[in-house]
Design an enzyme around this catalytic site. Sequence first.
Site, short mmCIF file in Angstrom:
data_model
loop_
_atom_site.label_atom_id
_atom_site.label_comp_id
_atom_site.label_asym_id
_atom_site.label_seq_id
_atom_site.Cartn_x
_atom_site.Cartn_y
_atom_site.Cartn_z
N GLU A 1 -38.68 29.75 26.31
CA GLU A 1 -38.23 31.15 26.43
C GLU A 1 -39.06 31.99 25.46
OE1 GLU A 1 -34.31 34.06 26.13
OE2 GLU A 1 -34.49 32.36 24.80
N ASP B 1 -30.99 22.49 27.72
CA ASP B 1 -31.36 23.64 26.92
C ASP B 1 -31.48 23.15 25.48
OD1 ASP B 1 -31.52 26.37 25.99
OD2 ASP B 1 -30.39 26.94 27.80
N HIS C 1 -28.60 34.10 32.77
CA HIS C 1 -27.30 34.40 32.16
C HIS C 1 -27.41 35.55 31.16
CE1 HIS C 1 -29.48 32.06 29.31
NE2 HIS C 1 -28.54 32.23 28.38
N ASP C 2 -28.61 36.02 30.90
CA ASP C 2 -28.80 37.12 29.95
C ASP C 2 -29.11 38.45 30.63
OD1 ASP C 2 -28.54 35.39 27.73
OD2 ASP C 2 -30.68 34.92 27.74
N ASP D 1 -34.95 27.39 23.89
CA ASP D 1 -34.38 28.69 23.57
C ASP D 1 -35.23 29.45 22.54
OD1 ASP D 1 -31.91 30.37 23.92
OD2 ASP D 1 -31.76 30.07 21.75
C1 GLC Z 1 -31.42 33.03 24.29
C2 GLC Z 1 -30.28 32.73 25.22
C3 GLC Z 1 -29.17 33.70 24.94
C4 GLC Z 1 -28.71 33.51 23.51
C5 GLC Z 1 -29.88 33.64 22.55
C6 GLC Z 1 -29.54 33.11 21.20
O1 GLC Z 1 -31.99 34.27 24.53
O2 GLC Z 1 -30.73 32.76 26.54
O3 GLC Z 1 -28.10 33.53 25.83
O4 GLC Z 1 -27.73 34.45 23.19
O5 GLC Z 1 -31.00 32.90 22.97
O6 GLC Z 1 -29.48 31.71 21.22
#
Ligand code: GLC
Length: 532
Positions: free
Chosen positions: A267, A102, A329-330, A204
Site C-alpha cells: 500500500e 494483510d 475498505h478505505d 499496510d
Molecule cells: C491503511 C488501511 C486503513 C488503516 C490504516 C492504518 O491505510 O487500509 O484501513 O486505517 O492503514 O493502519
Amino acid sequence: MNETRRQPWWESGVIYQVYPRSYQDTNGDGVGDLAGIEARLGHIVSLGVDAIWLSPVYPSPMADFGYDVADYCNIDPIFGDMAAFDSLISAVHAMGLKLLLDFVPNHTSDQHLWFQESRSSRGNPKRDWYIWRDPAPEGGVPNNWISDFGGSSWEWDEGTGQYYLHAFLKEQPDLNWRNPDVQRAMMDVMRFWLDRGVDGFRIDVLWHIVKHEAFPDNPLNPEWTPDITERDRLLQVHSTDQPEAHAISAKLRELADTYGDRVLVGEIFLPNERHARWYGSPTQPQVHLPFNFQLIESPWDAEHLRGVIEGYEASLPSFGWPNWVIGSHDAPRIAARVGEPQARVAAMLLLTLRGTPTLYQGDELGIGEVFIPMEEIRDPQHFRQPTLDIGRDRSRTPMPWDHTTNAGFTTGKPWLPLNADWSSRNVAAQNNDPASMLNFYRRMLALRRASPALSTGSFSLLGGSNDVLIYLREGGGQRLAVVLNLSSHIRRFELPANNQIKAVLASTLQTEPAHGSLSPNEGLVLEIQKSG
Ligand code: GLC
Ligand code: CA
C-alpha cells in the site's frame, strides 16, 4: 516481453478484497468471521477471481478495526481461531484460489506486549522498538508531524516522561524499523504465515515504515484548505518515503522469494515517479505490486483518466507489472461516486486495463451510497474529524446475500447497517438476473481469463476526449478495442483507420451496439481486424 518467461499467477490473476468483519457471520454476534468466509467461498469461485486478500484478522482491540494488531501470530476470537484459519486456507487452496493476508508493519496496537514492555520504563529492552522522543526544548511535542487521522502524531506518556510517535491513532504506536530486532521479529511474523501456506501479503502503509532520522518538521502544504483533512496541512516529506524504507522493502521481498511463487502488494500513495521506485530494480526487487490507487483518486472523465493511464504506464520500470484498484475498505464506493450505470463502465475499465486488478467486496453488486445514522457510526477516522464527512463505514457495510433477515449476513444485529436496498440488491437476487451487475462482473472476469490480449497483452491508448476513452489490447493473435463512454449522453467514436469490428465481446448494456456511436454509459470490448 520475453515470450519464454514464465508468467507468475498474480500477473494474469485478479485479487478480491474481503473485509472479514462484513463478509458472513456464523455465530450471531453480528460480525463476520473466518468460518463465514469459508462458507461463502462458492461465491468467490463463481465470480472468477484468483486470489483473496483478507483485511486483518489478528487479535486486536479493534480501535482501527484490526489495523491495530495486538499479536501478529494469532487470530482474534471474534474471527475464530487458528484451526478456523487452517481450515479456511485449505478450503481456499482446494478451490484453486490463493490467500493473501494483510501485513501491518508500520504500527502495532498499544495493547501489543511489545509496546506494553516498551512503555514500562526507559530502560526496558524493547524501549527502542518504538519511537520515543523527549519534548521539544521549549516544551511540547517533538515536531509538527500530524497523524493521518488528524491531530499531532505524538502522544505523551506520563509514566516515562516521553512522547511516542503514531502515524495513525494513538492506539497505534509506530514501530522503529531502524532497530534490527524489530526487523527480525517482523520478518519472523512473515515466515510464520508463509510457513502456514499463505500466498503473499498486502502490506499496510508500506511507505510510512521509516522516518527521517533527525525528525525535522514537515513543510507546510501551500495548497491546504480547511475543508480537506488535517493530515494534508503538511507535506509528509520527512515522515514517509525515506530511502531506508526501500532497503527494508527489498529485504521483505528477498524473504518472500525464498518461498517461491508468493506475492507482495504494497500500500503506497505517492506520485508516479516515487511510486515506481517501490518496484526496486531487476537485481534488487521490492514489492511485486505497489498498489495503484489512481482510478480512485482521479476525477471521472475521459481526459483525466487518459492522463492517469498514460502517466502511470509511462512511469513503470520495464520489469514492473502494473495494477489497478477501484475500491477498498478505505475509499468511497465506486457506484456511490459515479452512479450504477457508470460503475459498470468503471468495472469494464478496471478489468480491461493492463495489469492486475483488485476488486473490493460488494462492488460486484453495485452497492452505492449507504446512509449510516449518527449513532451507528464506528470508524475512528470519522470521530477524529467529524465535520469532514470522511467516515469509511459506508464502504464497510455487510455483504447482502439474500432477502432473508439481515440479508443472510447474520442472525444477530449487524455491526454496521446494511445497504438500504439490500432486499433487492443481494447476491441471490443478482444470481438470477442475467442483466445484474454480478453477472456482468462474471462475464467480464471470464472474458479476461479467456483472452490473452486482456490478461497479459500489450496496451496502447488511442484516445481520451469528448467523454470517450478508447484503447487497444493485443496478444495471442487477438486484437481488441475497448471503447468506454464516460458520460450519460450519446457519443461518437472511431476505430483506428482500416479497422473493422469482427465481434462484440462484451457490453455494459443489454442492447445491441450501434455503429460508430455509444449509448449513454455504454462500454464495449470489440474484437477488431484490419480490413482488406
Ligand atoms: C491503511 C488501511 C486503513 C488503516 C490504516 C492504518 O491505510 O487500509 O484501513 O486505517 O492503514 O493502519
Ligand atoms: Ca461472528
